[in-house]
Structure formats: C-alpha cells, structure tokens
Design a protein around this motif. Structure first.
Motif, PDB file in Angstrom:
ATOM      1  N   GLU A   1       2.448   1.825  -3.340  1.00  0.00           N
ATOM      2  CA  GLU A   1       1.498   2.286  -4.355  1.00  0.00           C
ATOM      3  C   GLU A   1       1.098   3.749  -4.142  1.00  0.00           C
ATOM      4  O   GLU A   1       0.859   4.489  -5.115  1.00  0.00           O
ATOM      5  CB  GLU A   1       0.254   1.399  -4.338  1.00  0.00           C
ATOM      6  N   THR A   2       0.998   4.172  -2.901  1.00  0.00           N
ATOM      7  CA  THR A   2       0.569   5.547  -2.625  1.00  0.00           C
ATOM      8  C   THR A   2       1.724   6.543  -2.634  1.00  0.00           C
ATOM      9  O   THR A   2       1.493   7.759  -2.615  1.00  0.00           O
ATOM     10  CB  THR A   2      -0.127   5.610  -1.261  1.00  0.00           C
TER      11      THR A   2
ATOM     12  N   VAL B   1       0.832  -1.205   0.000  1.00  0.00           N
ATOM     13  CA  VAL B   1       0.000   0.000   0.000  1.00  0.00           C
ATOM     14  C   VAL B   1       0.868   1.257   0.000  1.00  0.00           C
ATOM     15  O   VAL B   1       0.614   2.228  -0.747  1.00  0.00           O
ATOM     16  CB  VAL B   1      -0.960  -0.033   1.197  1.00  0.00           C
ATOM     17  N   GLN B   2       1.903   1.300   0.844  1.00  0.00           N
ATOM     18  CA  GLN B   2       2.766   2.476   0.892  1.00  0.00           C
ATOM     19  C   GLN B   2       3.523   2.676  -0.414  1.00  0.00           C
ATOM     20  O   GLN B   2       3.729   3.806  -0.868  1.00  0.00           O
ATOM     21  CB  GLN B   2       3.737   2.350   2.060  1.00  0.00           C
TER      22      GLN B   2
ATOM     23  N   GLY C   1      -5.049  -1.547  -7.465  1.00  0.00           N
ATOM     24  CA  GLY C   1      -3.731  -0.958  -7.581  1.00  0.00           C
ATOM     25  C   GLY C   1      -3.110  -1.238  -8.931  1.00  0.00           C
ATOM     26  O   GLY C   1      -3.718  -1.061  -9.977  1.00  0.00           O
TER      27      GLY C   1
ATOM     28  N   TYR D   1       1.763   9.307  -5.307  1.00  0.00           N
ATOM     29  CA  TYR D   1       0.718  10.313  -5.180  1.00  0.00           C
ATOM     30  C   TYR D   1       0.981  11.283  -4.024  1.00  0.00           C
ATOM     31  O   TYR D   1       0.474  12.407  -4.011  1.00  0.00           O
ATOM     32  CB  TYR D   1      -0.637   9.638  -4.986  1.00  0.00           C
ATOM     33  N   THR D   2       1.708  10.820  -3.026  1.00  0.00           N
ATOM     34  CA  THR D   2       1.992  11.675  -1.872  1.00  0.00           C
ATOM     35  C   THR D   2       3.299  12.442  -2.016  1.00  0.00           C
ATOM     36  O   THR D   2       3.492  13.471  -1.354  1.00  0.00           O
ATOM     37  CB  THR D   2       2.037  10.826  -0.597  1.00  0.00           C
TER      38      THR D   2
ATOM     39  N   ASP E   1      -9.404   2.142  -8.082  1.00  0.00           N
ATOM     40  CA  ASP E   1      -8.309   1.319  -7.582  1.00  0.00           C
ATOM     41  C   ASP E   1      -8.811   0.167  -6.703  1.00  0.00           C
ATOM     42  O   ASP E   1      -8.031  -0.442  -5.994  1.00  0.00           O
ATOM     43  CB  ASP E   1      -7.336   2.173  -6.781  1.00  0.00           C
ATOM     44  N   ARG E   2     -10.104  -0.101  -6.764  1.00  0.00           N
ATOM     45  CA  ARG E   2     -10.663  -1.142  -5.909  1.00  0.00           C
ATOM     46  C   ARG E   2     -11.746  -1.905  -6.651  1.00  0.00           C
ATOM     47  O   ARG E   2     -12.352  -1.391  -7.604  1.00  0.00           O
ATOM     48  CB  ARG E   2     -11.246  -0.562  -4.615  1.00  0.00           C
TER      49      ARG E   2
ATOM     50  N   PRO F   1      -8.263  -4.096  -3.060  1.00  0.00           N
ATOM     51  CA  PRO F   1      -7.497  -3.088  -3.796  1.00  0.00           C
ATOM     52  C   PRO F   1      -6.937  -3.660  -5.082  1.00  0.00           C
ATOM     53  O   PRO F   1      -6.322  -4.722  -5.087  1.00  0.00           O
ATOM     54  CB  PRO F   1      -6.402  -2.698  -2.802  1.00  0.00           C
TER      55      PRO F   1
ATOM     56  N   LYS G   1       9.490   6.529  -9.313  1.00  0.00           N
ATOM     57  CA  LYS G   1       8.117   6.024  -9.441  1.00  0.00           C
ATOM     58  C   LYS G   1       8.112   4.582  -9.960  1.00  0.00           C
ATOM     59  O   LYS G   1       7.333   3.743  -9.509  1.00  0.00           O
ATOM     60  CB  LYS G   1       7.319   6.924 -10.379  1.00  0.00           C
TER      61      LYS G   1
END
Length: 501
Positions: free
Chosen positions: A312-313, A309-310, A496, A316-317, A431-432, A494, A326
C-alpha cells in the motif's frame, strides 16, 4: 397380654436357617479347597497327559548359512543337501496354520454344546436311558414300579433349565418315594438326586440353601429310620454326600458371583480409562489447535500484514512507478488483506470449542453499533456514541473487528466498572479507523495493560482477543488505566484500499 414366645420363635427361625446356611457354606468351601488342592497336586500328571494327547512337534532343523537348504548326514558322516520341493528362485509357499490339538477341539466342542439349548434335554434323556439300562443289572424289570420311579427321578432333568424348581421337586420326590417304599437304590437315580441338590444350591439364595440342607438331612435320616433301602450305605457317607452336593453348589454360586463382580469392576475400570483417554486426547487436540493459532498469528499474520502495508505504501514512496505497477501493488495489497481476513476466520475456528456449532448468523457491522449501545443501556449501563469524520463503508473485516472491539470493551466495563459512564468514539481518518472506548469507573490493575508490542502480561482473554484483532489487520492497540481515572481501550485499524465485501 401378648406372650414373648411367638416373637422368640419368629426370631429363632431365620437365625436357625442362617446358621444352617453358614454350615453348608463352610462345608462347600472346605470341599472346594480340597478339590483345588488335589488338582494342584495332580497338575504335573495332567500336564503330561495333555502333552501326550496333544503330541509334541520336533523343532525344525537349523537353516545353513547363506540361505541354502538344510543338510543331512549319512551314517558314514557324509553331508548331503536336500533339494527344496519348489523351483529355485520361486517364492517359498506360505506357512501352514498350526492345527488345533484333538483334545482342545473336544473341549471347545463340549463348551459349545453346554451353552446350546440342546444340552439340558440331551443330558436328561441320556440319564434316563442309563437308569433303564441299570435296572436289568440289578435283576429288576424295566416295566415295573422300580422302572417308573427310575424314570420319574431322571427324566424331569430334561427341563431343568426352563423349569428348575418343578423339575427338582419331581426328581427329589420320586427318589424319596422310591427309597421309602423299599425300592433298591440305583447309582443313576442317586446321582440324579445329588446333581439336583447341587444345581438347586447353585441357583437359590444363601438362606434358602440352608433350608434345603436341613430338609435334605432330615429326609435322609427318615429314610434310614423308616426303610432299609440305604442299609448298604453307611449313614455318615449318606449325610456327607448330601451336604457335599449342596455345599459345592453354594460354593460354585459364590465363585460365579465373585467372578461377575470382578468382571463388572474390570469393565468399569475399562470405561473409566476410555473416558480418561478420550479427555486426554481432547486436551491434546485443544493444545495443538491453540499452538497452531499462536504460530499463525505470530508468524504468518505478521508477515502478510507487512506485505499488505508495504504494497500500500509503495506508490507513495516510489514516485516513478507506472500505472500498471501501481495497479499491481494495489492488487497485492488487496490479496494480502483478503488473506488476513481468511486467516482471521481460521483462527476463530481453531480457538472454538470442538463441539461448538459453526456460526451461521450474519456478521455484525458498524451500522449496528446503535443496537449494541442500546443493549448496554438496557443492562443498566450508561453509554454514548460519538462519530467523527466522514463515515463511509469499509470492508467487512475492518467493520467486524471494530464492532467486536467495542462489544468486548462494553462487556469489560459492565463487569469491572458497573454503573460507570462509557464513551464510544469512532473517528474516520484518511487511511485509518480509530476506535476509542473509555469509562470513568474503577481502574483495572495495571497488570492488565496490553500494548501492541506484546511485552506486557495480560490478565484475561478479552484484551488478548482485541489486541489480536487489531494486530492481525496491521493496526495498533493499547489498553490500560487512565491517569484521571477509569479505563481506556484504543485501537487504530488501517483502512487502506480495503473494499466493501
């Protein structure tokens, strides 16, 4: 009109044989107790005799401190040290194995001989030769009627193991004929007759032993009345010798039967303990596998899902990331998802039964949901599938988990709310993938409510399996009764950057 006399005789005959068998058995048991008591009384003497035959080894002298050689003293009290027979610093020779005492070797050799095929012929031939040697001691010729009777009463014992009853009939018949014809009784032939009665009683059943005892007593009585061959032997001693031989044989058979029963019981107990130990080992293996599966799911799966999860995000963060960074985060997320998929397979293996065959059929995907709905309808249920959003191919892990969640939800609906209407909804979000299965049947007790926080209690393995499938992929899961009635199962998986595999 039928008389009662034949029935009485028919019933009295077996009763008489049974009484005779009981008398013979009682005599044999008494003699066995007497011999056992004599053996116990003579045990100290036999122990001393065995110790004398074995020889006693003197204990070795005590070794001195610090590992030196043992000292010895001269008559004047001076101590000297023996030199070891091997050089200093060299390893000591290995100890010699203890020698088997001579008497024990003889006993083992005799037991092996007694179990071999040659025991019967050799001992029978020795007994026949002993009878021929005994004839001249009584001033009887070997080539005579007495010699023929002596051979007939001893030589058939060579074949007692292969043909016991014919050999016994010849031995006992020849002995009785020699005594009735006035021949002098020989010690060898008398022993052969008593030994034959012993082995017959050891092999025959209980009632036949009683018949043998009665017939033997009658035969000895006839010899005492019709001939003078046994005049030198008191009649009480003759009758006692015959009954004792038969009784000891019957007692020996009883002891062997009891020992065989004890051995069988011990073997059955050993088999039962073996099966019990095997079952306990299997249970221990199952418990250990379940513990490993729980630890993998609770610790490792959660950590790997957080990494995915981290990763993948992160794009964006963190807006200032380079394309290479990336791409690296994408590879980390993909590797984490693959690790989760492999872990799911490992958990499936750990929770499977030890004897279950491995699954070799292709894993179902979402394109087979219509077949699943049709099978539910064929089982008497009412189900409808609704798909929202733009359907697109997902990874095998996501589609398999969604398929299994729907399958388990339909199974629970058939089991707990038969005949209810079931709605299956799939919604493809950005994404889900959202899965929702609802029914309008009877509600399940509230204790079956399961959330992703894991703090509520669960009744059954189906809901647990659905929750684990969702949380293993980093998704969310909830199940419980609906306010308007019925039951609802909801899961969000998810998507992703999972790729179709």
């Amino acid at each position: 009109m039928t008389s009662d006399k034949p029935d009485f005789l028919h019933e009295a005959g077996p009763a008489a044989w049974r009484v005779a068998a009981q008398v013979v058995t009682a005599v044999g048991q008494v003699l066995l107790w007497i011999l056992t008591g004599i053996g116990r009384l003579l045990r100290p003497i036999t122990n001393r005799l065995v110790a004398a035959l074995y020889g006693r080894s003197t204990p070795p002298p005590a070794s001195p401190p610090y590992g030196g050689p043992p000292p010895y003293a001269t008559p004047d009290g001076t101590l000297f040290t023996r030199q070891p027979p091997y050089p200093a610093g060299a390893p000591a020779p290995p100890p010699r194995p203890p020698k088997t005492p001579p008497l024990l070797r003889w006993v083992h050799a005799w037991r092996r001989f007694g179990e071999s095929w040659a025991y019967g012929p050799v001992t029978g031939a020795i007994l026949a030769v002993a009878a021929l040697i005994e004839l001249p001691l009584h001033h009887l010729r070997v080539v005579s009627l007495s010699g023929a009777f002596a051979l007939a009463a001893t030589l058939p014992l060579m074949f007692r193991r292969e043909s016991l009853r014919p050999a016994s009939a010849i031995v006992l018949g020849a002995l009785a004929a020699s005594l009735l014809s006035g021949q002098q009784v020989l010690l060898t032939t008398a022993f052969a007759g008593l030994y034959t009665l012993y082995i017959l009683a050891q092999q025959l059943p209980r009632q036949s032993t009683g018949v043998l005892g009665v017939c033997s007593v009658v035969a000895v009585g006839v010899v005492y009345l019709a001939s003078g061959s046994l005049d030198d032997i008191p009649w009480l001693a003759g009758f006692t010798a015959v009954i004792a031989a038969i009784g000891l044989g019957d007692a020996r058979r009883t002891v062997e039967t009891a020992e065989a029963s004890v051995d069988e019981e011990r073997e059955r107990s050993s088999e039962t303990l073996t099966r019990l130990n095997a079952a306990q080992r299997e249970q221990a293996v199952l418990r250990e596998r379940a513990r490993i599966a729980r630890e993998l799911h609770d610790v490792v799966a959660h950590s790997v899902s957080m990494i995915a999860v981290q990763a993948e995000t992160a794009p964006y963060t963190m807006r200032d990331l380079s394309p290479e960074a990336k791409k690296g985060f994408g590879e980390i997320a993909g590797a984490a998802r693959e690790a989760l998929e492999e872990m799911r397979r490992l958990l499936t293996v750990l929770r499977a039964e030890p004897g279950a065959e491995p699954e070799v059929t292709p894993q179902p995907r979402l394109d087979r949901l219509n077949e699943l709905i049709d099978s539910h309808r064929g089982a008497g249920g009412d189900a409808r599938l609704t798909v929202r959003g733009s359907a697109r191919p997902l990874s095998t892990t996501i589609e398999l988990s969604a398929y299994r969640i729907v399958q388990e939800a339909l199974t629970n609906a058939r089991r707990h709310a038969p005949g209810s209407r079931v709605n299956v909804e799939l919604e493809y979000q950005g994404d889900r993938l959202a899965v929702r299965v609802t029914d309008d049947g009877a509600t399940v007790p509230p204790t079956t409510t399961v959330n992703t926080d894991g703090r509520t209690k669960v009744m059954g393995h189906g809901l647990v399996g659905m929750r684990e499938r969702a949380t293993m992929l980093g998704g969310r899961f909830a199940a419980g009764p609906r306010p308007e009635g019925g039951f609802a199962v909801q899961a969000e998986l998810p998507v992703g950057q999972n790729r179709r595999s």
